[in-house]
Design a protein around this motif. Structure first.
Motif, PDB file in Angstrom:
ATOM      1  N   PRO A   1       0.400   6.840 -10.671  1.00  0.00           N
ATOM      2  CA  PRO A   1       0.147   5.512 -11.234  1.00  0.00           C
ATOM      3  C   PRO A   1      -1.258   5.042 -10.869  1.00  0.00           C
ATOM      4  CG  PRO A   1       2.055   5.499  -9.725  1.00  0.00           C
ATOM      5  CD  PRO A   1       1.419   6.833  -9.601  1.00  0.00           C
TER       6      PRO A   1
ATOM      7  N   ASN B   1       5.220   5.687  -1.505  1.00  0.00           N
ATOM      8  CA  ASN B   1       3.827   6.001  -1.151  1.00  0.00           C
ATOM      9  C   ASN B   1       3.310   5.169   0.025  1.00  0.00           C
ATOM     10  OD1 ASN B   1       3.793   3.646  -2.762  1.00  0.00           O
ATOM     11  ND2 ASN B   1       1.783   4.115  -3.622  1.00  0.00           N
ATOM     12  N   LYS B   2       3.802   3.930   0.178  1.00  0.00           N
ATOM     13  CA  LYS B   2       3.276   3.075   1.239  1.00  0.00           C
ATOM     14  C   LYS B   2       3.531   3.648   2.634  1.00  0.00           C
ATOM     15  CE  LYS B   2       1.932   0.106  -1.862  1.00  0.00           C
ATOM     16  NZ  LYS B   2       2.641   0.564  -3.075  1.00  0.00           N
TER      17      LYS B   2
ATOM     18  N   SER C   1      -3.134   1.850  -9.977  1.00  0.00           N
ATOM     19  CA  SER C   1      -2.852   0.443  -9.653  1.00  0.00           C
ATOM     20  C   SER C   1      -3.963  -0.132  -8.791  1.00  0.00           C
ATOM     21  CB  SER C   1      -1.474   0.360  -9.000  1.00  0.00           C
ATOM     22  OG  SER C   1      -1.090  -0.962  -8.769  1.00  0.00           O
ATOM     23  N   MET C   2      -3.682  -0.443  -7.525  1.00  0.00           N
ATOM     24  CA  MET C   2      -4.720  -1.011  -6.664  1.00  0.00           C
ATOM     25  C   MET C   2      -5.780   0.016  -6.271  1.00  0.00           C
ATOM     26  SD  MET C   2      -3.808  -4.230  -6.066  1.00  0.00           S
ATOM     27  CE  MET C   2      -4.207  -4.825  -4.421  1.00  0.00           C
ATOM     28  N   GLY C   3      -5.460   1.285  -6.347  1.00  0.00           N
ATOM     29  CA  GLY C   3      -6.455   2.327  -6.111  1.00  0.00           C
ATOM     30  C   GLY C   3      -6.332   3.057  -4.788  1.00  0.00           C
ATOM     31  N   THR C   4      -5.544   2.521  -3.875  1.00  0.00           N
ATOM     32  CA  THR C   4      -5.450   3.107  -2.535  1.00  0.00           C
ATOM     33  C   THR C   4      -4.914   4.545  -2.579  1.00  0.00           C
ATOM     34  OG1 THR C   4      -4.983   0.889  -1.723  1.00  0.00           O
ATOM     35  CG2 THR C   4      -4.482   2.702  -0.231  1.00  0.00           C
ATOM     36  N   THR C   5      -3.759   4.693  -3.183  1.00  0.00           N
ATOM     37  CA  THR C   5      -3.124   5.998  -3.298  1.00  0.00           C
ATOM     38  C   THR C   5      -4.005   6.965  -4.096  1.00  0.00           C
ATOM     39  OG1 THR C   5      -0.998   4.878  -3.279  1.00  0.00           O
ATOM     40  CG2 THR C   5      -1.023   7.118  -4.136  1.00  0.00           C
ATOM     41  N   GLU C   6      -4.499   6.469  -5.237  1.00  0.00           N
ATOM     42  CA  GLU C   6      -5.249   7.312  -6.157  1.00  0.00           C
ATOM     43  C   GLU C   6      -6.555   7.798  -5.517  1.00  0.00           C
ATOM     44  OE1 GLU C   6      -3.812   4.284  -6.439  1.00  0.00           O
ATOM     45  OE2 GLU C   6      -4.340   3.507  -8.403  1.00  0.00           O
TER      46      GLU C   6
ATOM     47  N   THR D   1       6.134   7.966  -6.649  1.00  0.00           N
ATOM     48  CA  THR D   1       5.618   7.167  -5.536  1.00  0.00           C
ATOM     49  C   THR D   1       6.671   6.239  -4.928  1.00  0.00           C
ATOM     50  OG1 THR D   1       4.745   5.700  -7.242  1.00  0.00           O
ATOM     51  CG2 THR D   1       3.186   7.214  -6.198  1.00  0.00           C
ATOM     52  N   GLY D   2       7.910   6.324  -5.390  1.00  0.00           N
ATOM     53  CA  GLY D   2       8.982   5.552  -4.745  1.00  0.00           C
ATOM     54  C   GLY D   2       9.289   4.246  -5.457  1.00  0.00           C
ATOM     55  N   GLY D   3       9.596   3.231  -4.687  1.00  0.00           N
ATOM     56  CA  GLY D   3       9.969   1.942  -5.278  1.00  0.00           C
ATOM     57  C   GLY D   3      11.409   1.888  -5.737  1.00  0.00           C
TER      58      GLY D   3
ATOM     59  N   ASN E   1       7.244  -3.337  -2.617  1.00  0.00           N
ATOM     60  CA  ASN E   1       7.576  -2.124  -1.864  1.00  0.00           C
ATOM     61  C   ASN E   1       6.779  -2.067  -0.566  1.00  0.00           C
ATOM     62  OD1 ASN E   1       9.269  -1.106  -3.995  1.00  0.00           O
ATOM     63  ND2 ASN E   1       7.399  -0.587  -5.102  1.00  0.00           N
TER      64      ASN E   1
ATOM     65  N   TYR F   1       5.985   0.985 -11.709  1.00  0.00           N
ATOM     66  CA  TYR F   1       5.023   2.064 -11.435  1.00  0.00           C
ATOM     67  C   TYR F   1       5.459   3.413 -12.017  1.00  0.00           C
ATOM     68  CZ  TYR F   1       3.367  -1.243  -7.909  1.00  0.00           C
ATOM     69  OH  TYR F   1       2.889  -2.355  -7.262  1.00  0.00           O
TER      70      TYR F   1
HETATM   71  C1  LIG Z   1       2.274   0.264  -4.408  1.00  0.00           C
HETATM   72  C2  LIG Z   1       2.876   1.278  -5.305  1.00  0.00           C
HETATM   73  C3  LIG Z   1       2.081   2.025  -6.188  1.00  0.00           C
HETATM   74  C4  LIG Z   1       0.613   1.811  -6.332  1.00  0.00           C
HETATM   75  O1  LIG Z   1      -0.104   2.246  -5.227  1.00  0.00           O
HETATM   76  P1  LIG Z   1      -1.611   1.750  -5.029  1.00  0.00           P
HETATM   77  O2  LIG Z   1      -2.062   2.512  -3.864  1.00  0.00           O
HETATM   78  O3  LIG Z   1      -1.537   0.268  -4.785  1.00  0.00           O
HETATM   79  O4  LIG Z   1      -2.345   2.063  -6.279  1.00  0.00           O
HETATM   80  C5  LIG Z   1       2.695   2.972  -6.960  1.00  0.00           C
HETATM   81  N1  LIG Z   1       4.024   3.182  -6.904  1.00  0.00           N
HETATM   82  C6  LIG Z   1       4.821   2.478  -6.078  1.00  0.00           C
HETATM   83  C7  LIG Z   1       6.277   2.747  -6.114  1.00  0.00           C
HETATM   84  C8  LIG Z   1       4.268   1.505  -5.256  1.00  0.00           C
HETATM   85  O5  LIG Z   1       5.069   0.806  -4.438  1.00  0.00           O
END
Ligand SMILES: *Cc1c(COP(=O)(O)O)cnc(C)c1O
Length: 335
Positions: free
Chosen positions: A193, A56-57, A195-200, A318-320, A85, A292
């Motif tokens: 997921p 996702n990054k 998490s920090m909220g950016t993606t969501e 979202t990868g990782g 990631n 995640y």
């Molecule tokens: C960073 C990350 C997330 C979370 O994304 P946010 O935008 O920080 O919520 C989810 N999945 C993977 C694999 C990530 O690397």
């Protein structure tokens, strides 16, 4: 000024450097459908991109690096743990686009951490270990490193602004919507997921621009529902300002929170997460990691099994993937 925000190929008016040359696959999980005897299960493969195994990054980095280039930056700085990631993908994307990259890890400079962080060096980043410090101290160290660079005549850009990063997932919502129409798929529920909220927040905003074709399920992997919602609301409001388009307020949107897959907290695995990793590996040959994607897929599998995704469900991978190789010992009693 507001505009109507019609869906098109370029829904986001912001500087952007290309990292993805095509949409990521929207894959029907046919083997999983058979195994569960539930139709309409999909995965959006954001772990499938040309660069560095994807994730996702990279969607966010299109806009972070776009902003860096627009500012005339020559060096990007990024911070995270050795397994991050974000750090790894920033190192790869920065290198491709001709930026120098400085990676700052919280954590000691130990052989184990160096091994985990290896890919950052492979991509040419300068890696520094800051010792065992908290998130606030780490942010201060990043700002300090940036001003040291500036004092030496470099032009640093710090990666991580949440609103800029969220633009990547505004685009992703449009991309998924287009694929669903092209494949004439029935797909109502989308899992991400929390998490920090950016993606969501980006995906929620993109979905709102489109008139909410999707119900969004956030599976917390880090924070309480209150904290996650507060983060989302902050970023969502930032997006409303940045994009200047009329969308409903966050609390009116179809967003569901799933808290019961978090277990003991961030980066602490659960039995359900381990089961999800084994299931996706063995039924579909798809790799998940513990932090995640495993917990998110655990929720997806649970709702699918209970028949709650009859109108079609899609989990965004979202990868990782690369971090899985530093997680051998996270499985209990497997070998
Ligand atoms: C960073 C990350 C997330 C979370 O994304 P946010 O935008 O920080 O919520 C989810 N999945 C993977 C694999 C990530 O690397």
């Amino acid at each position: 000024m507001t505009h109507s925000c019609l869906p098109d190929l370029h829904p986001v008016p912001a500087p952007r450097l290309p990292l993805l040359s095509q949409p990521t696959p929207l894959q029907r999980l046919v083997h999983l459908e058979q195994a569960l005897d539930r139709p309409g299960l999909y995965m959006k493969r954001d772990d499938h991109m040309e660069l560095a195994m994807g994730g996702n990054k990279l969607r966010s980095l299109e806009f972070w690096l776009g902003a860096a280039r627009a500012e005339g930056a020559d060096t990007v700085l990024v911070a995270g743990g050795p397994m991050s990631n974000l750090c790894r993908l920033t190192a790869a994307a920065a290198s491709v686009h001709g930026f120098d990259c400085v990676v700052l890890h919280n954590g000691e400079d130990s052989p184990a951490h160096r091994a985990t962080s290896f890919l950052n060096r492979l991509f040419g980043a300068q890696v520094r270990f800051l010792g065992a410090i908290d998130e606030r101290q780490r942010q201060a160290a990043v700002v300090q490193a940036a001003s040291d660079l500036a004092a030496r005549g470099r032009r640093p850009y710090i990666v991580g602004d949440a609103v800029v990063g969220a633009l990547g997932y505004v685009v992703a919502a449009h991309e998924l919507h287009r694929q669903v129409r092209e494949q004439a798929a029935a797909l109502r529920h989308v899992f991400l997921p929390g998490s920090m909220g950016t993606t969501e927040a980006g995906f929620i905003f993109g979905n709102a621009m489109l008139g909410c074709p999707f119900d969004i399920h956030l599976v917390s992997v880090e924070y309480s529902q209150m904290e996650l919602a507060a983060r989302l609301s902050h970023i969502y409001d930032g997006l409303r300002q940045a994009m200047g388009c009329a969308v409903p307020p966050l609390h009116e949107l179809p967003v569901h929170y799933h808290m019961e897959f978090l277990g003991d907290g961030y980066a602490r695995t659960t039995a359900a997460a381990q089961q999800a990793i084994l299931r996706l590996a063995r039924v579909e040959g798809i790799l998940l990691e513990h932090v995640y994607t495993a917990k998110t897929c655990a929720a997806f599998l649970d709702l699918a099994q209970r028949g709650a995704l009859e109108q079609g469900g899609c989990v965004i991978h979202t990868g990782g993937t690369a971090s899985l190789f530093a997680q051998f010992d996270w499985f209990e009693a497997m070998w």
